[in-house]
Design an enzyme around this catalytic site. Structure first.
Site, short mmCIF file in Angstrom:
data_model
loop_
_atom_site.label_atom_id
_atom_site.label_comp_id
_atom_site.label_asym_id
_atom_site.label_seq_id
_atom_site.Cartn_x
_atom_site.Cartn_y
_atom_site.Cartn_z
N ASP A 71 30.87 -7.08 11.64
CA ASP A 71 30.11 -6.16 10.52
C ASP A 71 31.01 -6.29 9.12
O ASP A 71 30.62 -6.20 7.85
CB ASP A 71 29.96 -5.06 10.46
CG ASP A 71 28.61 -4.05 11.16
OD1 ASP A 71 28.09 -5.10 11.59
OD2 ASP A 71 28.50 -3.18 10.35
N ASP B 62 31.32 -6.43 17.91
CA ASP B 62 30.13 -5.53 16.55
C ASP B 62 30.82 -5.20 16.21
O ASP B 62 30.57 -5.79 14.70
CB ASP B 62 30.21 -4.65 18.10
CG ASP B 62 29.32 -3.88 16.81
OD1 ASP B 62 27.74 -3.85 16.45
OD2 ASP B 62 29.88 -2.25 16.86
N TYR C 156 30.46 -1.55 26.71
CA TYR C 156 29.12 -1.08 26.34
C TYR C 156 28.04 -0.89 28.02
O TYR C 156 27.14 0.14 27.22
CB TYR C 156 28.26 -1.67 25.96
CG TYR C 156 28.36 -1.90 23.73
CD1 TYR C 156 29.69 -1.88 23.69
CD2 TYR C 156 26.81 -2.24 23.24
CE1 TYR C 156 29.59 -2.23 21.97
CE2 TYR C 156 27.22 -2.36 21.68
CZ TYR C 156 28.06 -1.80 21.10
OH TYR C 156 28.27 -1.61 19.86
N LYS D 35 42.69 -7.05 22.63
CA LYS D 35 43.90 -6.09 22.73
C LYS D 35 44.53 -6.34 23.78
O LYS D 35 45.03 -4.80 24.61
CB LYS D 35 43.15 -4.68 22.38
CG LYS D 35 43.89 -3.57 22.27
CD LYS D 35 44.75 -3.92 20.03
CE LYS D 35 45.26 -2.44 19.77
NZ LYS D 35 46.72 -2.40 18.58
N ASP E 253 43.55 -5.23 16.11
CA ASP E 253 43.50 -5.25 14.42
C ASP E 253 44.44 -6.24 13.42
O ASP E 253 43.41 -5.74 12.30
CB ASP E 253 45.28 -3.94 15.04
CG ASP E 253 45.54 -4.18 16.01
OD1 ASP E 253 45.90 -5.03 16.53
OD2 ASP E 253 46.93 -3.57 15.78
C1 IPM Z 1 24.77 -4.75 16.82
C2 IPM Z 1 24.17 -3.24 16.45
C3 IPM Z 1 23.86 -2.85 17.88
C4 IPM Z 1 24.90 -2.78 18.88
C5 IPM Z 1 23.66 -1.84 18.13
C6 IPM Z 1 22.53 -1.28 17.24
C7 IPM Z 1 23.40 -0.87 19.63
O1 IPM Z 1 25.05 -2.79 15.39
O2 IPM Z 1 23.48 -5.99 17.10
O3 IPM Z 1 25.77 -4.77 15.91
O4 IPM Z 1 26.02 -2.45 18.66
O5 IPM Z 1 24.86 -3.70 19.43
MG MG Z 2 26.68 -3.94 15.30
#
Ligand code: IPM
Ligand code: MG
Length: 355
Positions: free
Chosen positions: A248, A244, A138, A188, A220
């Site tokens: 999710d 990240d 990042y 990884k 993975d």
């Molecule tokens: C998160 C989001 C952010 C990230 C984006 C919006 C920059 O996806 O907080 O997970 O990738 O960290």
């Molecule tokens: Mg995110």
């Protein structure tokens, strides 16, 4: 307790407004809170030309904690990268040195059917993902897109120093120590040297925490195991990018990304608190977004930055009650339940807080 409120874009202002109502209620009950609002993301670009303007930088530097809604929207997607709302978010994380991102994925018993996975696979789920937030690909340099031999080449740098890995390792081990004492580090290492170092430093740090059982998993496989048998995990720790993605994924185990709060902490527990979902531009202004992730983020703020465990639990209990009473926003709605909008959900939580 100074709190900077950055509502942001899309559904941000609507969901933050509900969390602020809860904080105001606790304030009337004697909690010494000072709330000050500021701008971050697209709204800041509109007002000042920058996603993380200097006034906001000063506001959040002065504050003890930051409450954030969400940033971003289609309107800003064509701006140069430096001016995009997401840059505001990355900028504030970096400026405040918020390297430790805590993302709990908890399944509320009343929402067992909201998950796309079978209820018996996710029942009782309680995972904490600890994501490193200020390093990795990042922020790594060099980065860019440039012409090489007549064609465009894109590149980013995955990079971690051992000090960066060690400090997030300590956060993760300490979190695991307070829970079920199992920590799974995700990397990884079969391909990436950077993550071999990650694994080595995790293993070295484990010596300080003999009571915590450390395991390692390739990313993975971790993605697969989260779907196959998520309850095998207690605390997971991983780098910025893998975290990240996996967070999710983990959120969906619980039924709705609209339910999950997060905390991003520095080394002195100053923190930024935000729902893990985004600005959902398609839902904005319709009073349909689920404010619970933001309300639960306020609870995390009281717990982690201000050490007010009782008030944090009071908010979390109110959310559990509201779900047991059958209130549902559209994202978690099932027939037979009471469908409410953003404000209606805020009303319901508030009723359980003051009531
Ligand atoms: C998160 C989001 C952010 C990230 C984006 C919006 C920059 O996806 O907080 O997970 O990738 O960290
Ligand atoms: Mg995110």
């Amino acid at each position: 307790m100074k709190i900077a409120i950055l509502a942001g874009d899309g559904i941000g202002p609507e969901i933050v407004a509900q969390a602020v109502r809860i904080l105001e209620a606790l304030k009337s009950d004697g909690l010494k809170l000072e709330l000050e609002t500021g701008m971050l993301g697209g709204c800041a670009v509109d007002a000042t030309g920058e996603p993380f303007p200097e006034v906001t930088r000063r506001l959040v530097t002065d504050a003890d904690a930051v409450m954030l809604g969400a940033v971003g929207g289609p309107k800003y997607d064509t701006l140069p990268r430096q001016l995009r709302p997401e840059r505001g978010l990355l900028g504030i994380r970096k400026a405040l040195n918020l390297f430790a991102n805590l993302r709990p994925a908890i399944l509320y018993p009343d929402l067992a059917n909201a998950s796309t996975l079978k209820a018996e696979v996710v029942a009782g789920l309680d995972i904490l993902i600890v994501r490193e937030l200020t390093g990795d690909i990042y922020f790594g340099e060099p980065r860019g897109v440039e012409l090489r031999d007549g064609q465009r080449v894109g590149f980013n740098t995955m990079i971690y120093s051992e000090a960066e890995i060690r400090r997030i390792a300590h956060v993760a081990f300490q979190a695991a120590r307070k829970r079920n004492r199992r920590l799974c580090s995700v990397d990884k290492m079969n391909v990436l040297e950077c993550t071999q170092l990650w694994r080595d430093v995790m293993t070295e740090t484990a010596k300080d925490y003999p009571e915590v059982e450390l395991s390692h998993m390739l990313v993975d496989n971790a993605a697969m195991q989260l779907i196959r048998n998520p309850r095998q995990f207690d605390v997971m720790v991983t780098g910025n990018m893998f975290g990240d993605i996996l967070s999710d994924e983990a959120s969906m185990l619980t039924g709705s990304i609209g339910m999950l709060p997060s905390a991003s902490l520095d080394d002195r527990n100053k923190g930024l608190y935000e729902p893990i979902h985004g600005s959902a531009p398609d839902l904005a202004g319709k009073d349909v977004a689920n404010p619970l992730a933001t309300i639960l983020s306020a609870a995390m703020m009281l717990r982690y930055t201000f050490d007010h465990e009782a008030e944090a639990a009071r908010i979390e209990d109110a959310v559990k009650k509201v779900l047991a009473q059958g209130y549902r926003t559209q994202d978690i709605y099932e027939p037979g339940m009471k469908k409410v909008g953003t404000v209606g959900m805020g009303d319901a939580v508030l009723a359980n807080i003051v009531g």
